[in-house]
Design a protein around this motif. Structure first.
Motif, PDB file in Angstrom:
ATOM      1  N   GLY A 229       0.823  -1.209   0.000  1.00 55.21           N
ATOM      2  CA  GLY A 229       0.000   0.000   0.000  1.00 55.21           C
ATOM      3  C   GLY A 229       0.858   1.260   0.000  1.00 55.21           C
ATOM      4  N   ARG A 230       1.924   1.251   0.801  1.00 54.25           N
ATOM      5  CA  ARG A 230       2.837   2.397   0.780  1.00 54.25           C
ATOM      6  C   ARG A 230       3.430   2.579  -0.613  1.00 54.25           C
ATOM      7  N   MET A 231       3.841   1.462  -1.223  1.00 52.18           N
ATOM      8  CA  MET A 231       4.485   1.523  -2.531  1.00 52.18           C
ATOM      9  C   MET A 231       3.531   2.055  -3.599  1.00 52.18           C
ATOM     10  N   PHE A 232       2.241   1.699  -3.497  1.00 52.91           N
ATOM     11  CA  PHE A 232       1.268   2.149  -4.494  1.00 52.91           C
ATOM     12  C   PHE A 232       1.176   3.677  -4.541  1.00 52.91           C
ATOM     13  N   VAL A 233       1.451   4.326  -3.420  1.00 51.12           N
ATOM     14  CA  VAL A 233       1.391   5.790  -3.365  1.00 51.12           C
ATOM     15  C   VAL A 233       2.739   6.414  -3.671  1.00 51.12           C
ATOM     16  N   GLU A 234       3.813   5.801  -3.138  1.00 51.19           N
ATOM     17  CA  GLU A 234       5.141   6.409  -3.238  1.00 51.19           C
ATOM     18  C   GLU A 234       5.822   6.145  -4.574  1.00 51.19           C
ATOM     19  N   ASP A 235       5.503   5.041  -5.220  1.00 48.36           N
ATOM     20  CA  ASP A 235       6.112   4.731  -6.511  1.00 48.36           C
ATOM     21  C   ASP A 235       5.308   5.400  -7.623  1.00 48.36           C
ATOM     22  N   PRO A 236       5.921   6.283  -8.409  1.00 52.09           N
ATOM     23  CA  PRO A 236       5.176   7.020  -9.438  1.00 52.09           C
ATOM     24  C   PRO A 236       4.474   6.101 -10.434  1.00 52.09           C
ATOM     25  N   GLY A 237       5.099   4.983 -10.778  1.00 49.47           N
ATOM     26  CA  GLY A 237       4.487   4.070 -11.741  1.00 49.47           C
ATOM     27  C   GLY A 237       3.200   3.466 -11.215  1.00 49.47           C
ATOM     28  N   PHE A 238       3.214   2.989  -9.987  1.00 51.83           N
ATOM     29  CA  PHE A 238       2.009   2.410  -9.401  1.00 51.83           C
ATOM     30  C   PHE A 238       0.946   3.486  -9.183  1.00 51.83           C
ATOM     31  N   ALA A 239       1.355   4.633  -8.670  1.00 50.61           N
ATOM     32  CA  ALA A 239       0.397   5.701  -8.415  1.00 50.61           C
ATOM     33  C   ALA A 239      -0.306   6.120  -9.705  1.00 50.61           C
ATOM     34  N   GLU A 240       0.461   6.237 -10.784  1.00 48.08           N
ATOM     35  CA  GLU A 240      -0.130   6.613 -12.071  1.00 48.08           C
ATOM     36  C   GLU A 240      -1.111   5.553 -12.550  1.00 48.08           C
ATOM     37  N   HIS A 241      -0.748   4.275 -12.384  1.00 47.00           N
ATOM     38  CA  HIS A 241      -1.619   3.186 -12.828  1.00 47.00           C
ATOM     39  C   HIS A 241      -2.969   3.244 -12.128  1.00 47.00           C
ATOM     40  N   TYR A 242      -2.960   3.367 -10.790  1.00 51.60           N
ATOM     41  CA  TYR A 242      -4.224   3.339 -10.061  1.00 51.60           C
ATOM     42  C   TYR A 242      -5.008   4.621 -10.235  1.00 51.60           C
ATOM     43  N   ASP A 243      -4.335   5.757 -10.256  1.00 51.95           N
ATOM     44  CA  ASP A 243      -5.062   7.020 -10.406  1.00 51.95           C
ATOM     45  C   ASP A 243      -5.653   7.181 -11.793  1.00 51.95           C
ATOM     46  N   LYS A 244      -5.129   6.449 -12.765  1.00 56.28           N
ATOM     47  CA  LYS A 244      -5.720   6.462 -14.106  1.00 56.28           C
ATOM     48  C   LYS A 244      -7.057   5.715 -14.092  1.00 56.28           C
ATOM     49  N   LEU A 245      -7.174   4.700 -13.207  1.00 54.29           N
ATOM     50  CA  LEU A 245      -8.428   3.963 -13.091  1.00 54.29           C
ATOM     51  C   LEU A 245      -9.509   4.808 -12.437  1.00 54.29           C
ATOM     52  N   ALA A 246      -9.101   5.574 -11.418  1.00 50.34           N
ATOM     53  CA  ALA A 246     -10.026   6.471 -10.726  1.00 50.34           C
ATOM     54  C   ALA A 246      -9.188   7.495  -9.971  1.00 50.34           C
ATOM     55  N   PRO A 247      -9.521   8.786 -10.058  1.00 51.64           N
ATOM     56  CA  PRO A 247      -8.726   9.804  -9.375  1.00 51.64           C
ATOM     57  C   PRO A 247      -8.604   9.524  -7.878  1.00 51.64           C
ATOM     58  N   GLY A 248      -7.363   9.556  -7.372  1.00 53.16           N
ATOM     59  CA  GLY A 248      -7.147   9.330  -5.945  1.00 53.16           C
ATOM     60  C   GLY A 248      -7.207   7.871  -5.511  1.00 53.16           C
ATOM     61  N   LEU A 249      -7.258   6.964  -6.488  1.00 57.02           N
ATOM     62  CA  LEU A 249      -7.434   5.557  -6.139  1.00 57.02           C
ATOM     63  C   LEU A 249      -6.220   4.998  -5.387  1.00 57.02           C
ATOM     64  N   ALA A 250      -5.008   5.448  -5.726  1.00 55.56           N
ATOM     65  CA  ALA A 250      -3.808   4.909  -5.079  1.00 55.56           C
ATOM     66  C   ALA A 250      -3.844   5.159  -3.570  1.00 55.56           C
ATOM     67  N   VAL A 251      -4.144   6.396  -3.171  1.00 54.22           N
ATOM     68  CA  VAL A 251      -4.206   6.723  -1.749  1.00 54.22           C
ATOM     69  C   VAL A 251      -5.353   5.982  -1.081  1.00 54.22           C
ATOM     70  N   TRP A 252      -6.504   5.930  -1.744  1.00 58.08           N
ATOM     71  CA  TRP A 252      -7.662   5.242  -1.185  1.00 58.08           C
ATOM     72  C   TRP A 252      -7.369   3.752  -0.979  1.00 58.08           C
ATOM     73  N   LEU A 253      -6.716   3.118  -1.960  1.00 57.99           N
ATOM     74  CA  LEU A 253      -6.376   1.705  -1.842  1.00 57.99           C
ATOM     75  C   LEU A 253      -5.413   1.487  -0.681  1.00 57.99           C
ATOM     76  N   ARG A 254      -4.455   2.384  -0.542  1.00 63.67           N
ATOM     77  CA  ARG A 254      -3.527   2.267   0.596  1.00 63.67           C
ATOM     78  C   ARG A 254      -4.297   2.272   1.906  1.00 63.67           C
ATOM     79  N   GLU A 255      -5.252   3.220   2.045  1.00 70.50           N
ATOM     80  CA  GLU A 255      -6.007   3.307   3.293  1.00 70.50           C
ATOM     81  C   GLU A 255      -6.894   2.083   3.495  1.00 70.50           C
ATOM     82  N   VAL A 256      -7.411   1.527   2.424  1.00 71.09           N
ATOM     83  CA  VAL A 256      -8.214   0.300   2.524  1.00 71.09           C
ATOM     84  C   VAL A 256      -7.353  -0.851   3.050  1.00 71.09           C
ATOM     85  N   LEU A 257      -6.147  -0.989   2.500  1.00 72.95           N
ATOM     86  CA  LEU A 257      -5.247  -2.055   2.942  1.00 72.95           C
ATOM     87  C   LEU A 257      -4.801  -1.830   4.384  1.00 72.95           C
ATOM     88  N   PHE A 258      -4.537  -0.566   4.739  1.00 71.31           N
ATOM     89  CA  PHE A 258      -4.134  -0.254   6.112  1.00 71.31           C
ATOM     90  C   PHE A 258      -5.242  -0.623   7.103  1.00 71.31           C
TER      91      PHE A 258
END
Length: 274
Positions: A229-258
């Motif tokens: 979950g940390r990596m999904f937000v901190e790594d630009p590649g992962f963050a771009e992938h998830y935020d392309k699916l839905a705005p803010g999805l990377a941070v939201w997914l991190r909080e869901v996993l946390f």
């Protein structure tokens, strides 16, 4: 000193061997033989005319038996009791120990086979060609991601598991994995857009689906999910992938996993990859 020369002593006029020659014969140190003598485990039973203590053939045989029992993992005190107990059938005892050793050898051979298979899988890994990877995972997929992942995690147990499992998957099975991943990400995006809150039953169910997907590749724990979950937000590649699916999805997914990790007894603030 007890009359024996730590360098081997003078030539003996009996059939016995001095401590130095005995040490060379059986492959232990002179110090070890002195220690065994001091505790009464094996003592030289003969003497030369000049008073030098020497080991008889029977003493040498006892030393070899000590070495066998020591190799089997027995403590010296236990070895002494076995050798001195007239009620112990030494031959039968060794026969049982031999059987245990054979079982241990079989287990070790099985373990070696497993390690060999893991090493072979680590060399082979995903058997899909770059073209097949793009066809199955979509045009956004970059085949070089596999090499980047190997450089990052190649020395971990989880990468060894991934390599072995990836090598075993057929093209059809990879297509199934890709289909399940796309379905999961679609549901993830829908949940984010519909306002599902981290920590709710719906969000936790998604977190467990994510963990099940990751467990296709390696045994994924809740602590590992936190790290991801940390990596999904901190790594630009992962963050771009998830935020392309839905705005803010990377941070939201991190909080869901946390939140799901907390519900399962893992503190996201201190979680490590284990």
């Amino acid at each position: 000193m007890t009359g024996d020369d730590t360098r081997g002593g003078p030539p003996a006029d009996t059939d016995g061997l001095t401590v130095g020659r005995t040490a060379n014969l059986v492959g232990v140190s002179i110090r070890t033989l002195h220690h065994w003598d001091s505790i009464g485990l094996v003592s030289p039973s003969d003497r030369t005319w000049a008073g030098y203590r020497v080991y008889s053939n029977e003493d040498i045989a006892r030393i070899h038996r000590v070495l066998v029992y020591r190799e089997l993992g027995f403590e010296l005190a236990q070895i002494g009791r076995i050798l001195d107990d007239r009620g112990v059938d030494a031959t039968e005892h060794l026969r049982r120990q031999r059987g245990q050793l054979v079982e241990q050898i079989d287990r070790l051979r099985s373990m070696v086979g497993s390690v060999d298979r893991m090493l072979a899988a680590a060399r082979e890994g995903m058997r899909l060609t770059p073209e097949q990877q793009v066809e199955i995972f979509g045009t956004d997929w970059r085949p070089e991601w596999v090499d980047e992942a190997r450089q990052r995690w190649g020395d971990t147990t989880q990468w060894a598991q991934y390599s072995e499992r990836a090598a075993a998957l057929s093209t059809a099975e990879w297509e199934q994995v890709a289909s399940e991943t796309r379905a999961f990400e679609a549901d993830l995006s829908d949940a984010k857009r519909s306002g599902v809150e981290p920590g709710t039953a719906a969000a936790n169910a998604l977190a467990e689906r994510h963990r099940a997907l990751m467990s296709t590749y390696f045994d994924c724990t809740h602590a590992m999910q936190v790290c991801m979950g940390r990596m999904f937000v901190e790594d630009p590649g992962f963050a771009e992938h998830y935020d392309k699916l839905a705005p803010g999805l990377a941070v939201w997914l991190r909080e869901v996993l946390f939140a799901n990790a907390r519900a399962n007894g893992v503190d996201p603030a201190t979680a490590v990859w284990e």
